[in-house]
Motif scaffolding. Structure first.
Motif, PDB file in Angstrom:
ATOM      1  N   LEU A 189       3.009   6.077  -2.616  1.00 13.83           N
ATOM      2  CA  LEU A 189       4.143   6.909  -3.033  1.00 13.83           C
ATOM      3  C   LEU A 189       4.160   7.095  -4.545  1.00 13.83           C
ATOM      4  N   GLN A 190       3.835   6.037  -5.281  1.00 14.95           N
ATOM      5  CA  GLN A 190       3.821   6.118  -6.739  1.00 14.95           C
ATOM      6  C   GLN A 190       2.748   7.097  -7.211  1.00 14.95           C
ATOM      7  N   THR A 191       1.584   7.076  -6.554  1.00 12.90           N
ATOM      8  CA  THR A 191       0.498   8.003  -6.892  1.00 12.90           C
ATOM      9  C   THR A 191       0.915   9.440  -6.609  1.00 12.90           C
ATOM     10  N   LEU A 192       1.545   9.673  -5.442  1.00 15.32           N
ATOM     11  CA  LEU A 192       2.017  11.015  -5.103  1.00 15.32           C
ATOM     12  C   LEU A 192       3.056  11.507  -6.100  1.00 15.32           C
TER      13      LEU A 192
ATOM     14  N   ARG B 252       0.839  -1.207   0.000  1.00 15.87           N
ATOM     15  CA  ARG B 252       0.000   0.000   0.000  1.00 15.87           C
ATOM     16  C   ARG B 252       0.871   1.254   0.000  1.00 15.87           C
ATOM     17  N   GLU B 253       1.934   1.242   0.802  1.00 10.76           N
ATOM     18  CA  GLU B 253       2.835   2.398   0.874  1.00 10.76           C
ATOM     19  C   GLU B 253       3.505   2.640  -0.468  1.00 10.76           C
TER      20      GLU B 253
ATOM     21  N   ALA C 277      12.046  14.746  -6.361  1.00 10.70           N
ATOM     22  CA  ALA C 277      13.321  14.082  -6.036  1.00 10.70           C
ATOM     23  C   ALA C 277      13.185  13.267  -4.748  1.00 10.70           C
ATOM     24  N   LYS C 278      12.534  13.828  -3.734  1.00  7.45           N
ATOM     25  CA  LYS C 278      12.345  13.118  -2.460  1.00  7.45           C
ATOM     26  C   LYS C 278      11.450  11.895  -2.642  1.00  7.45           C
ATOM     27  N   LEU C 279      10.364  12.065  -3.387  1.00  6.66           N
ATOM     28  CA  LEU C 279       9.449  10.942  -3.622  1.00  6.66           C
ATOM     29  C   LEU C 279      10.134   9.829  -4.406  1.00  6.66           C
TER      30      LEU C 279
ATOM     31  N   ASP D 196      12.229   4.422  -4.563  1.00  3.55           N
ATOM     32  CA  ASP D 196      13.381   3.555  -4.806  1.00  3.55           C
ATOM     33  C   ASP D 196      13.692   2.720  -3.568  1.00  3.55           C
ATOM     34  N   ALA D 197      13.693   3.359  -2.398  1.00  3.65           N
ATOM     35  CA  ALA D 197      13.986   2.648  -1.147  1.00  3.65           C
ATOM     36  C   ALA D 197      12.931   1.587  -0.856  1.00  3.65           C
ATOM     37  N   THR D 198      11.660   1.907  -1.108  1.00  2.00           N
ATOM     38  CA  THR D 198      10.575   0.958  -0.841  1.00  2.00           C
ATOM     39  C   THR D 198      10.639  -0.221  -1.808  1.00  2.00           C
ATOM     40  N   SER D 199      10.942   0.065  -3.079  1.00  4.36           N
ATOM     41  CA  SER D 199      10.947  -1.018  -4.067  1.00  4.36           C
ATOM     42  C   SER D 199      12.157  -1.937  -3.906  1.00  4.36           C
TER      43      SER D 199
END
Length: 198
Positions: free
Chosen positions: A59-62, A54-55, A113-115, A120-123
């Protein structure tokens, strides 16, 4: 024994019996193996958690929304010039609006850039085949200390005053990455909140 110990003014005594040193190192390795087991269980729980999925989707949507907003801001800035040249707005209005849009675009670029870093960190996550897990868990039932075991797992052994022994392990960077992944993960935060409210 500490080779620098000539007198107490130069260095304190760091001597320790060999059997005590070996036992201390073995206990430290066994404790690190147990830690690796529990960290692996936690990573496995996080990786299979629906909260992580879900996270990642959130993040991808944001990120997509921020990119659309940046494109709209850039298009609006481009359109301003035409409005000024066709005298639909004054030069003063053009400069004021252009300044606002430039600031808005800069903020959106920072947000993107932050998103992207978060996505990247989540994936990437932490795989269960991480070298830290692989190396420590292959010795999970170790009962005796061997030279090979020390060479493979230990980077440095420190003997301090009063026989205090500290062992620095190999794969310290992998260990740091794993603990950061666990601490920063939304599934961990959700589990901690559930425990706190129970």
């Amino acid at each position: 024994t500490c080779s620098s110990h000539v007198s107490k003014r130069v260095c304190s005594c760091h001597s320790i019996r060999e059997d005590r040193l070996k036992n201390a190192i073995l206990r430290a390795i066994q404790a690190q193996i147990e830690l690796a087991k529990s960290l692996k269980r936690e990573v496995e729980r996080i990786n299979t958690s629906p909260t992580v999925r879900r996270e990642s989707a959130r993040l991808q949507t944001l990120l997509e929304t921020a990119k659309k907003q940046l494109a709209q801001s850039n298009n609006a800035a481009d359109g301003l010039y035409l409005d000024w040249k066709s005298e639909e707005i004054t030069q003063e209005d053009y400069r004021r609006l252009k300044g606002k849009l430039t600031e808005q675009s800069a903020q959106l670029r920072e947000r993107i850039a932050k998103l992207e870093q978060e996505v990247d960190a989540t994936s990437q996550g932490i795989g269960l085949d991480n070298p830290y897990f692989a190396e420590f868990l292959k010795y999970k039932n170790v009962k005796t200390l061997t030279r090979g075991l020390i060479v493979e797992l230990v980077s440095m052994i420190w003997v301090h005053e009063n026989g205090v022994v500290r062992v620095d392990f190999n794969f310290a960077d992998q260990y740091e990455r794993i603990t950061e992944y666990i601490e920063s993960n939304p599934a961990t935060k959700t589990a901690k909140q559930a425990i706190a409210t129970a």
